[in-house]
Design an enzyme around this catalytic site. Structure first.
Site, PDB file in Angstrom:
ATOM      1  N   GLN A 162       7.546   2.163  -6.163  1.00  0.00           N
ATOM      2  CA  GLN A 162       8.651   2.900  -5.521  1.00  0.00           C
ATOM      3  C   GLN A 162       9.881   2.879  -6.427  1.00  0.00           C
ATOM      4  O   GLN A 162      10.581   3.883  -6.576  1.00  0.00           O
ATOM      5  CB  GLN A 162       9.029   2.304  -4.147  1.00  0.00           C
ATOM      6  CG  GLN A 162       7.887   2.162  -3.148  1.00  0.00           C
ATOM      7  CD  GLN A 162       7.097   3.429  -2.912  1.00  0.00           C
ATOM      8  OE1 GLN A 162       7.626   4.537  -2.980  1.00  0.00           O
ATOM      9  NE2 GLN A 162       5.810   3.273  -2.667  1.00  0.00           N
ATOM     10  N   TYR A 215       0.807  -1.236   0.000  1.00  0.00           N
ATOM     11  CA  TYR A 215       0.000   0.000   0.000  1.00  0.00           C
ATOM     12  C   TYR A 215       0.837   1.281   0.000  1.00  0.00           C
ATOM     13  O   TYR A 215       2.023   1.250   0.220  1.00  0.00           O
ATOM     14  CB  TYR A 215      -1.078  -0.007   1.072  1.00  0.00           C
ATOM     15  CG  TYR A 215      -0.719  -0.031   2.547  1.00  0.00           C
ATOM     16  CD1 TYR A 215       0.576   0.087   3.024  1.00  0.00           C
ATOM     17  CD2 TYR A 215      -1.765  -0.169   3.478  1.00  0.00           C
ATOM     18  CE1 TYR A 215       0.837   0.065   4.378  1.00  0.00           C
ATOM     19  CE2 TYR A 215      -1.505  -0.195   4.839  1.00  0.00           C
ATOM     20  CZ  TYR A 215      -0.199  -0.076   5.281  1.00  0.00           C
ATOM     21  OH  TYR A 215       0.045  -0.092   6.609  1.00  0.00           O
ATOM     22  N   GLU A 216       0.159   2.346  -0.340  1.00  0.00           N
ATOM     23  CA  GLU A 216       0.803   3.644  -0.573  1.00  0.00           C
ATOM     24  C   GLU A 216       1.946   3.501  -1.578  1.00  0.00           C
ATOM     25  O   GLU A 216       3.031   4.036  -1.424  1.00  0.00           O
ATOM     26  CB  GLU A 216       1.255   4.273   0.750  1.00  0.00           C
ATOM     27  CG  GLU A 216       0.030   4.520   1.635  1.00  0.00           C
ATOM     28  CD  GLU A 216       0.276   5.431   2.800  1.00  0.00           C
ATOM     29  OE1 GLU A 216       1.112   6.340   2.671  1.00  0.00           O
ATOM     30  OE2 GLU A 216      -0.397   5.234   3.821  1.00  0.00           O
ATOM     31  N   GLY A 217       1.660   2.758  -2.633  1.00  0.00           N
ATOM     32  CA  GLY A 217       2.628   2.525  -3.698  1.00  0.00           C
ATOM     33  C   GLY A 217       3.347   1.211  -3.471  1.00  0.00           C
ATOM     34  O   GLY A 217       4.058   1.056  -2.487  1.00  0.00           O
TER      35      GLY A 217
END
Lengths: 379, 255, 326
Positions: free
Chosen positions: A369, A362-364
């Site tokens: 990344q 999550y969050e990328g």
């Protein structure tokens, strides 16, 4: 260079560690088992000011820096990743964009109760077909007088269902793609805004993950953060900061698992001696310790850059990528050191291993990344 | 009301004790505020919240004891004094003499401390301070109310508890159960750095080392002999229980 | 000139506390080595009848201080009369039991006499003409030996139930000296006393203790321990986990933040054996652990261990012991 924490940062770390061990620790396994969060813990965290660490006092926060926030997140995650998720999603993903992009009236109305912990916040960004590709959001917001009418769904929303205040990224003009996006603050119980199913997850099971459903949901224009067209920008800036807290969370999970494995290796005896006397175990522990320290330094460095007002997109991505992969690797090793007991729910390492996985997603995702890092070094 | 809280920094109760050169090795030991002193600070803060006033924290220790003092300030104490005795060779007599001297320079209605410290566990410093200042003392208090120049304290006594009334100023020592100490809040931590923390030495109190010289001399430090692990009695629970009863009777000859 | 070993003869409700005999036996040994005598001080109301019995346990002299105001222990009155007596007689050493009373009184008297005090000692001996005390520090994780080289009297409190009591010499009497009491002003007023009514021995004095921890799972299950305690004549203790869960009162907590005990037999049921718990019971003579977790730390300190469900083990153990004792 100076790698020493300030006296306040040390005291914060110790305080949050004590709190996590004494108040959260005894409940972590049961919350995981029941897939439910004990919200009395939220009230205690609010009382301590853990719900608004990085915001100025005038907005109900503690006025601390991002390094402090990262330390607090790590200490929560060391004991219970779900608790750190609740705080991180609330702080980084909901309160922060209101702080950074909201006007004074919005900050007073939404940020103050969020920072004081009277309200719980969440971010509605991900959609069934728009995950890492945040510019592809379909949830539509159509102007109607002084309001916008929202239609569509958000999925995998952390703190969903329980949250009081949601920052929702919408599309106001699909033709303009990410330039046709906006961010709204939507309060729970707004007519037309309901919750879909609760997700049953592999890890961080105590934290709530819900689907948000908007059906002709009328939101006043004054709830828009920044201006029309800025939704994607707000989302990206939010994730930059969010990555620091996910990195800190990953470090915390790894640290917790490592400490469990270290202690267990010293007491578990096989063939007449503790298993820590075996070089095979020693090397695992050495590698775990080294990787965690590297992940922590990357994390605190990106927090430092943020505190210094410098760009940290690449550094946050690096920290999140490395810490997440470190966390997964370390927790797998921790389970291995525990052997059969590690696979059993009697011990916390299997929970930590399940909890670690989400940090790579999550969050990328880790892949995203790497794209962010590559884009930064190749341009 | 003006309250003085006596605190001590101690080793973390989880700390692993090792010897180095015949003494306790302090390297790498994490330090905490003595848990009983946390009860004392919490009670002082509760009284302040109820009756108004201020809380002054006083400690005797090396400069690193600042951390314990900061914690008390972050919990909500108003100011603090740290007296560094300039030597590690101190005993309860030394500490009590210094504390009493430091406290005598303050205004106070109540002095409160932990009933013992978890490191040396000697449970005598607060009592000695009371004696020096010619104040009444109530030890091991589990409930405290202050009202109109007197305190009503419930304290542990042999085989039960007693409710005592004592005129103020007095010395009270905190026993577990008195309260649940608060965690410092984030705001409290930020505010603590702005609160007065006076670091002084013996001469600032008009004391010289000979006046407070330790009465006790430690001859040796050692680690306790490890208890040899005994035997695990095998078998199903019922079977093992029967075997255990037999072993206690016939082998250990204890029942 | 300082002389003699003085022992505080602690009594409650007209009964001498066992630790007093332990103190007398130990004092007799050191007094013999130092060529000194042993005396005791007995304080209270209507306690003089207890004085002679102390002779059988080794007291050469017993100072009796009686006064209505001394019926119940108060810090002020007891400090006043005991400190006065010590000043007048100038003993070499003044020893008390490390009970709640002994600890309270010792600190006050030591300060009034400007002397040192070693608390909660587990041994006392004479070395090179000095009285040397042994005491645990850091919750039993280290041991020190210490003296009070110059200040007099040497003062110490001794942990109950650790030192042996010598066989009393029947018929040996002590010289009883009645001392007039100057009680002084008592600044505290006792408003109420709440006694814990229990037929069982006190934790700190019990020969046998059965303790329960987190593994007891709830307050109702302490009945299993009480049944066992009944057949053993034992006191019931608990770990911090059980106390913090609200299952049992804090007064029965054994460990770093509870009571320190040294019974002949300590049975730990469902107690993991955290260092904080061990701090309170590791000087027990025989430790028995019952725990379903074979890796529990308590087994490292236990003389006998049973790996199994305490809900199955305890009832059988109670029955078996009942049979053996029948």
């Amino acid at each position: 260079m100076n790698f020493k924490l300030t006296e306040e940062q040390e005291l914060l770390r110790k305080t949050v560690r004590d709190f996590a061990e004494n108040e959260i620790g005894p409940k972590a396994a049961e919350m995981d088992e029941k897939e439910d969060y004990d919200w009395s813990l939220w009230d205690k965290m609010a009382e301590m000011g853990l719900t608004g660490i990085v915001f100025p006092e005038k907005y109900g926060g503690a006025g601390m820096d991002y390094i402090s926030y990262a330390l607090a997140t790590e200490e929560l995650a060391r004991v219970d990743a779900s608790s750190s998720v609740v705080i991180a999603a609330h702080t980084s993903l909901c309160s922060w964009p209101i702080y950074a992009f909201g006007n004074e009236e919005q900050k007073q109305r939404f940020l103050v109760p969020l920072a004081e912990g009277k309200k719980l916040g969440a971010l509605g960004l991900t959609e069934p077909s728009a995950g890492s590709d945040a510019g592809a959001v379909k949830l539509s917001a159509v102007p109607d007088g002084n309001d916008y009418i929202l239609n569509g769904t958000k999925t995998f929303i952390t703190n969903g269902g329980k949250g009081d205040i949601y920052v929702v990224v919408v599309s106001t003009d699909k033709a303009k793609k990410h330039r046709g996006t906006a961010a709204f603050v939507v309060e729970k119980d707004t007519p037309g805004f309901t919750f879909g199913k609760k997700e049953h997850k592999l890890g961080i099971r105590a934290s709530y993950t819900y689907e948000l459903i908007f059906e002709n949901c009328r939101v006043p224009k004054e709830n828009m953060l920044g201006s029309d067209g800025e939704g994607f920008k707000i989302a990206m800036a939010t994730l930059d900061g969010g990555r620091i807290s996910i990195a800190a969370q990953a470090v915390g999970i790894a640290q917790g698992a490592y400490e469990q494995a270290l202690a267990y290796s010293k007491i578990r005896e096989q063939f007449g001696r503790p298993i820590s006397a075996n070089q095979g175990i020693q090397w695992m522990l050495a590698d775990m310790h080294t990787r965690i320290e590297a992940a922590r330094l990357l994390t605190l460095h990106s927090a430092y850059l943020r505190d210094a007002g410098q760009s940290h997109t690449k550094e946050s991505a690096m920290a999140k990528l490395y810490a997440a992969e470190c966390s997964m690797w370390v927790t797998v090793k921790a389970v291995q050191i525990f052997g059969g007991y590690g696979y059993s729910r009697e011990y916390p390492v299997e929970r930590m291993m399940r909890d670690a996985k989400i940090t790579e997603i999550y969050e990328g995702t880790s892949e995203v990344q790497r794209i962010v890092i590559a884009n930064n070094i190749l341009r | 009301m003006k309250i003085v809280a006596l605190v001590k920094q101690t080793f973390d109760s989880e700390a692993k004790i090792a010897l180095e050169g015949g003494k306790i090795n302090r390297q790498g030991i994490s330090l905490i505020m003595n848990p009983y002193d946390e009860y004392a600070v919490e009670e002082a803060l509760k009284l302040k919240e109820k009756h108004g006033g201020e809380v002054t924290v006083v400690t005797v220790g090396p400069d690193e004891a600042t951390e314990a003092v900061r914690q008390a300030l972050a919990m909500g104490a108003d100011q603090s004094i740290l007296v560094n005795p300039g030597t590690e060779d101190i005993d309860e007599y030394t500490t009590a003499k210094i504390l009493a001297k430091a406290v005598s320079g303050l205004e106070y209605d109540l002095i409160i401390g932990g009933f013992r410290a978890i490191d040396d566990g000697s449970a005598q410093v607060a009592g000695r301070v009371a004696e020096i200042l010619n104040l009444p003392v109530v030890n091991m208090v589990t409930k405290l109310e202050v009202d109109g120049g007197k305190a009503i304290a419930t304290s542990d006594i042999e085989g039960g508890s007693a409710v005592m009334e004592v005129p103020l100023p007095a010395v009270i020592t905190a026993q577990k159960g008195l309260n649940e100490p608060r965690y410092p809040s984030m705001k409290g931590i930020m505010q603590a750095k702005k609160k007065p923390l006076k670091k002084i030495g013996l001469s600032d109190l008009g004391l010289d080392a000979s006046q407070v010289a330790a009465k006790v001399k430690v001859l040796s430090y050692s680690l306790p002999p490890a208890r040899a692990a005994g035997k695990i009695i095998p078998g199903e629970p019922a079977e093992a229980a029967a075997a255990l009863a037999k072993a206690l009777r016939e082998e250990a000859k204890i029942i | 000139m300082a002389k003699g070993i003085l022992v505080f003869a602690e009594q409650r409700d007209g009964k001498i506390k066992k630790v007093t005999y332990e103190l007398l036996s130990a004092s007799k040994k050191i007094a013999n080595q130092l060529g000194e005598e042993v005396s005791a001080v007995l304080v209270g109301k209507g306690v003089s009848a207890l004085a002679n019995g102390l002779g059988e346990y080794g007291a050469d002299k017993v100072y009796v201080i009686e006064n209505d105001a001394l019926e119940n222990y108060t810090t002020d009155a007891y400090t006043n009369v005991v400190a006065d007596l010590v000043k007048q007689n100038e003993p070499t050493a003044f020893l008390l039991g490390c009970s709640i009373t002994g600890r309270d009184l010792a600190a006050q008297v030591a300060q009034r006499l400007d002397t040192g005090l070693l608390t909660d000692c587990i041994n006392v001996a004479v070395e090179n003409g000095q009285i040397v005390f042994t005491r645990p520090i850091y919750a039993g994780k280290a041991i020190i030996t210490a003296t009070i080289p110059e200040a007099r009297p040497v003062m110490a409190t001794i942990r109950p139930n650790v030192l042996p009591v010598d066989e009393p010499q029947a018929g040996k009497s002590a010289e009883v000296i009645n001392v007039s009491a100057n009680v002084g002003s008592i600044r505290t007023t006792v408003k109420d006393v709440i006694r814990q009514v229990s037929a069982r021995p006190e934790l700190t004095e019990a020969d046998v203790i059965v303790s329960g921890g987190r593994g007891m799972k709830g307050p109702e299950n302490f009945k299993l321990l009480e049944d066992l305690a009944d057949v053993l004549g034992a006191a019931v203790g608990a770990s911090r986990a059980a106390v913090d869960a609200g299952w049992v009162p804090q007064s029965i907590q054994v460990g770093q933040t509870g009571k320190t005990v040294s019974p002949n037999l300590y049975l730990a049921a469902g107690i993991s054996g955290a260092i904080q718990h061990l701090a309170g019971m590791s000087s027990s003579k025989i430790i028995v652990a019952v725990n379903k977790d074979a890796e529990a730390n308590i087994f490292k300190s236990a003389d006998y261990g049973v790996v199994g469900d305490l809900f199955e083990v305890l009832p059988v153990l109670t029955q078996e012991i009942k049979k053996l004792k029948a």
